[in-house]
Design an enzyme around this catalytic site. Structure first.
Site, mmCIF file in Angstrom:
data_model
loop_
_atom_site.group_PDB
_atom_site.id
_atom_site.type_symbol
_atom_site.label_atom_id
_atom_site.label_comp_id
_atom_site.label_asym_id
_atom_site.label_seq_id
_atom_site.Cartn_x
_atom_site.Cartn_y
_atom_site.Cartn_z
ATOM 1 N N LYS A 117 31.781 11.875 21.988
ATOM 2 C CA LYS A 117 32.042 12.077 20.598
ATOM 3 C C LYS A 117 33.543 13.267 21.004
ATOM 4 O O LYS A 117 33.542 13.911 22.016
ATOM 5 C CB LYS A 117 31.439 12.988 19.901
ATOM 6 N N LYS A 154 35.352 20.204 21.547
ATOM 7 C CA LYS A 154 36.399 21.985 21.474
ATOM 8 C C LYS A 154 35.812 21.712 22.864
ATOM 9 O O LYS A 154 36.647 22.207 23.579
ATOM 10 C CB LYS A 154 35.949 22.582 20.984
ATOM 11 N N LYS A 205 24.444 17.244 33.252
ATOM 12 C CA LYS A 205 24.998 16.192 33.805
ATOM 13 C C LYS A 205 26.263 17.588 34.564
ATOM 14 O O LYS A 205 26.368 16.353 35.632
ATOM 15 C CB LYS A 205 25.198 15.219 33.092
HETATM 16 P P1 ADP Z 1 32.493 21.202 19.753
HETATM 17 O O1 ADP Z 1 31.198 19.944 19.854
HETATM 18 O O2 ADP Z 1 33.570 20.448 19.381
HETATM 19 O O3 ADP Z 1 32.385 22.226 20.129
HETATM 20 P P2 ADP Z 1 30.363 22.457 18.142
HETATM 21 O O4 ADP Z 1 29.650 22.440 18.417
HETATM 22 O O5 ADP Z 1 31.517 23.653 17.469
HETATM 23 O O6 ADP Z 1 31.832 21.535 18.182
HETATM 24 O O7 ADP Z 1 30.101 21.827 16.464
HETATM 25 C C1 ADP Z 1 30.079 22.279 15.050
HETATM 26 C C2 ADP Z 1 29.907 21.421 13.990
HETATM 27 O O8 ADP Z 1 30.894 20.085 14.194
HETATM 28 C C3 ADP Z 1 28.256 20.844 14.137
HETATM 29 O O9 ADP Z 1 27.992 20.955 12.768
HETATM 30 C C4 ADP Z 1 28.866 19.420 14.862
HETATM 31 O O10 ADP Z 1 27.935 18.339 14.288
HETATM 32 C C5 ADP Z 1 30.014 19.078 14.228
HETATM 33 N N1 ADP Z 1 30.544 18.112 15.117
HETATM 34 C C6 ADP Z 1 30.955 18.285 16.465
HETATM 35 N N2 ADP Z 1 31.533 17.309 16.705
HETATM 36 C C7 ADP Z 1 31.791 16.746 16.041
HETATM 37 C C8 ADP Z 1 32.230 15.151 16.095
HETATM 38 N N3 ADP Z 1 32.898 14.891 16.906
HETATM 39 N N4 ADP Z 1 32.199 14.493 14.671
HETATM 40 C C9 ADP Z 1 31.915 15.156 13.554
HETATM 41 N N5 ADP Z 1 31.235 16.342 13.469
HETATM 42 C C10 ADP Z 1 31.114 16.754 14.815
#
Ligand code: ADP
Ligand code: TRP
Length: 327
Positions: A193, A196, A113
């Protein structure tokens, strides 16, 4: 039990990464055989994450792991791209997964999307590499946030498929999801959610300066009304802030509601910002110290790579033999 997980160095970590993933790893390293790595090859699927910033972010994430409490004597720490066997196994897996299954992944659909038809193919084949990251070490348990559960399910499917086609090589790993904090929401849009990949106003970085944390919390979206009450359906924003308060204070949500009864959003937010600042301070201090000696960090990662790579090479040989590739 063998435990494995990783975070993408797309930027510095946020409190969702900490509570969803890393805080679970800390307990696991005490009892299990643990592998924690930095998923730099997954990070480059995001167009803003490469270039000189990637190497800096990779070392920053390594320092965060150790500052948060991971102990290189108790677990292996390494960088994904230092072990080329991951990508070789990912290619093999990509030949086993029907395209439709990759297209059905929620993360892929969300990003489609965002990017439309210019979405890169790496975002589609992302789960093949993630499955290889996990299965090349024959890991049994994968502690991650809720958003990654679907990818771990697909990893199980790939393991099953490989085993039935070529003979048993892999275990079927399970995702381990935290009871609380597995899906912290964005501060600016609680229907999403915390990520980053979104503008930094929407998340609290674990290395944000006190003033920045204060500003982000004070500006965080709130719901209508003024009561501090946990109600995810009708008050998603305040419920998210209450979850964050609970995670940092270890108080139950109902005792937090009690504490702020009749107080209003502003005083709750001020107390929450102060709490986060106080709790993150020791971690931030430790990270600063670790980053003063980058050579030492690199040598920790190299030592982890050396040990992990031997296992990866062994599994890849086993896989190649089963398939009929010349070893
Ligand atoms: P992002 O999506 O922020 O770039 P990553 O994809 O690098 O983060 O995720 C790294 C770890 O942190 C994974 O285990 C992911 O499931 C967890 N994670 C990412 N965002 C969240 C969130 N909002 N709440 C809880 N865990 C998260
Ligand atoms: N895809 C994960 C994320 O976005 C990061 C990751 C890559 C990972 N490979 C992994 C997590 C293997 C656990 C196991 O968060």
């Amino acid at each position: 039990m063998r435990v494995l997980s990783g975070v993408r160095p797309t930027s510095l970590l946020h409190i969702g990464n900490y509570f969803g993933a890393i805080s679970q790893w800390l307990q696991m390293q005490e009892k299990h055989d643990c592998f924690f790595f930095i998923a730099d090859l997954h990070a480059i699927t995001e167009p803003t994450s490469y270039g000189p910033i990637l190497a800096d972010n990779t070392l920053d994430v390594a320092a965060s792991y150790i500052a948060a409490g991971l102990n290189p004597k108790k677990c292996l720490l390494y960088v994904q791209s230092d072990i080329p066997e991951h990508t070789e196994l990912a290619w093999i897996f990509s030949t086993l997964i029907p395209l439709g299954e990759l297209e059905r992944m929620t993360q892929y659909k969300d990003l489609q999307k965002k990017y439309g038809s210019s979405i890169n193919a790496g975002l589609l084949t992302y789960p093949a590499l993630m499955a290889a990251d996990i299965l090349i070490y024959k890991a049994n348990a994968v502690p991650v946030g809720e958003d990654q559960q679907q990818h771990v399910e697909l990893t199980r499917t790939i393991a099953r498929k490989f085993n039935s086609k070529f003979g048993k090589v892999f275990p079927e790993p399970i995702a381990i999801i935290a009871k609380s904090g597995a899906r912290l929401k964005s501060l600016t849009d609680p229907s999403k959610k915390m990520s980053k990949s979104d503008p930094s106003q929407s998340y609290i970085g674990i290395f944000d300066a006190p003033q920045v944390i204060k500003e982000k919390i004070m500006r965080a979206t709130t719901d209508s009304g003024s009561e501090i009450k946990f109600d995810e359906k009708n008050k998603p924003a305040i419920s998210n802030l209450l979850t964050i308060y609970h995670l940092f204070s270890q108080m139950t949500v109902s005792s937090i509601e009690q504490k702020f009864k009749g107080k209003g959003y502003a005083s709750f937010k001020t107390a929450l910002a102060d709490l986060i600042i106080e709790k993150l301070q020791p971690l931030q201090e430790k990270q600063k110290q670790l980053l003063k000696n980058k050579e030492k960090l690199v040598s920790i990662l190299n030592a982890g790579t050396k040990k992990a790579r031997l296992i990866a090479q062994k599994t890849l040989k086993e896989v190649k033999r089963k398939i009929g590739l010349i070893v």
